[in-house]
Design an enzyme around this catalytic site. Structure first.
Site, PDB file in Angstrom:
ATOM      1  N   LEU A  20       0.803  -1.006  -0.057  1.00  0.00           N
ATOM      2  CA  LEU A  20      -0.065   0.116   0.040  1.00  0.00           C
ATOM      3  C   LEU A  20       0.930   1.197   0.060  1.00  0.00           C
ATOM      4  CD1 LEU A  20      -2.887  -0.650   2.637  1.00  0.00           C
ATOM      5  CD2 LEU A  20      -2.912  -0.707   0.334  1.00  0.00           C
ATOM      6  N   ASP A  21       0.520   2.314  -0.789  1.00  0.00           N
ATOM      7  CA  ASP A  21       1.420   3.508  -0.667  1.00  0.00           C
ATOM      8  C   ASP A  21       1.374   4.072   0.646  1.00  0.00           C
ATOM      9  OD1 ASP A  21       1.667   3.309  -3.611  1.00  0.00           O
ATOM     10  OD2 ASP A  21      -0.194   4.765  -3.893  1.00  0.00           O
ATOM     11  N   ARG A  22       2.531   4.762   1.167  1.00  0.00           N
ATOM     12  CA  ARG A  22       2.474   5.343   2.327  1.00  0.00           C
ATOM     13  C   ARG A  22       1.291   6.153   2.816  1.00  0.00           C
ATOM     14  NH1 ARG A  22       8.017   8.704   4.143  1.00  0.00           N
ATOM     15  NH2 ARG A  22       7.467   8.980   6.353  1.00  0.00           N
TER      16      ARG A  22
END
Length: 337
Positions: free
Chosen positions: A164-166
């Site tokens: 998942l993106d930050r």
């Protein structure tokens, strides 16, 4: 006979002083690390290249490992390869000499647990908060997986099944067994299961339900930052977008992934004219700053629902992660304005 024969002292050269920084004054060091050629076995098959290197190069800072991959020092079957490449049985990986941290250079990973949505002896599903990277690297010392391992030192294995993106919050799958990791990777490759995200986008979304099928490719900016763009020669990508609610000039939508490309939802929505609020790569900077002034300083993208079969038992799982309070609060603000 003595193991080491004594040699007559050479008085023609000065003896090195105890603190002499020259090679003659240095203590005998361990031989420098050498290039290693490692063959991938069945247990490592399906693992990302960077995760494999983290395991075989313990103690080496992750920034050094990522740099070695970017510079082409790490090779797979004699070819340059991306950090997210999935290794296969029989692959030959070239591991270059990598510098270990100096004494005092190592940083202790602070242990942390994260909200657990589901757990058994094979896998773990977390509700990841926004602003926390899933793993270390690219300027991040440590992420969810490193902190989770520090909190569970007794766990024989903890590996990310996906990313998942930050700034994306929500459901994140972690494998606790190699068999579960391989099963999850296979399911993701084959498009099994159903992953849905909530996103707040700029604009008045028109269609109740819309399919976005735009091929995507990765590229690198002049500053070295990795991005994704629509490219007819790129990889096929399919997102289904459903309108949930309108908030004037903004819309809450649900995005269902049919493929799992990097930044897929973000790029697809931006490419059709509806960038995600707070997206610092593909969004509107003015909108992002205006929402930050309202107290919402993140990207509004949340992995809220996951339908899948258990990777080992086949048991159907339906998992939910509710919208975080910050997202709920900003929707209430928009509704009342």
């Amino acid at each position: 006979m003595p193991l080491f024969a004594m040699r007559k002292e050479d008085t023609s050269r000065p003896r090195p002083k105890p603190n002499d920084p020259s090679p003659r004054g240095a203590k005998a060091a361990n031989p420098p690390p050498a290039v290693r050629m490692l063959e991938i076995g069945e247990e490592q098959s399906g693992q990302r290249l960077d995760n494999f290197l983290f395991r075989v190069c313990k103690g080496v800072p992750k920034s050094h490992i990522y740099k070695a991959i970017r510079d082409g020092q790490v090779r797979v079957n004699k070819g340059r390869i991306a950090v997210d490449h999935r290794l296969e049985t029989g692959d030959l990986v070239r591991v270059p000499p990598l510098r270990l941290p100096q004494p005092g250079e190592t940083r202790t990973v602070p242990p942390a647990e994260f909200p657990v949505v589901y757990e058994d002896d094979a896998m773990l599903v977390l509700d990841k908060p926004a602003g926390v990277a899933v793993h270390g690297g690219s300027g991040v010392a440590f992420g969810v997986i490193e902190r989770l391992r520090a909190a569970r030192p007794q766990a024989p294995m903890l590996e990310l099944a996906h990313r998942l993106d930050r700034e994306t919050s929500g459901l994140l799958m972690v494998a606790k067994k190699r068999s579960a990791l391989l099963g999850l990777h296979r399911m993701l490759r084959e498009g099994q299961g159903n992953k849905r995200y909530y996103a707040l986008v700029c604009g008045d979304w028109v269609n109740d339900r819309q399919h976005i099928k735009l091929p995507l490719t990765k590229w690198t900016t002049a500053s070295g930052e990795r991005r994704v763009r629509v490219d007819r020669d790129g990889q096929a990508a399919h997102t289904i977008v459903t309108l949930k609610q309108r908030y004037g000039t903004f819309s809450l939508v649900e995005a269902e992934l049919r493929t799992g490309r990097t930044h897929q939802i973000r790029v697809h929505l931006a490419s059709v004219g509806f960038p995600i609020v707070g997206d610092d790569k593909y969004g509107d900077d003015a909108v992002r700053l205006s929402f930050a002034k309202k107290g919402f300083a993140r990207m509004f993208l949340h992995a809220h629902h996951l339908d899948m079969a258990h990777p080992l038992t086949g048991e159907p799982l339906s998992l939910e992660a509710p919208l975080p309070p910050a997202c709920i609060d900003i929707l209430k603000t928009l509704e009342s304005s």
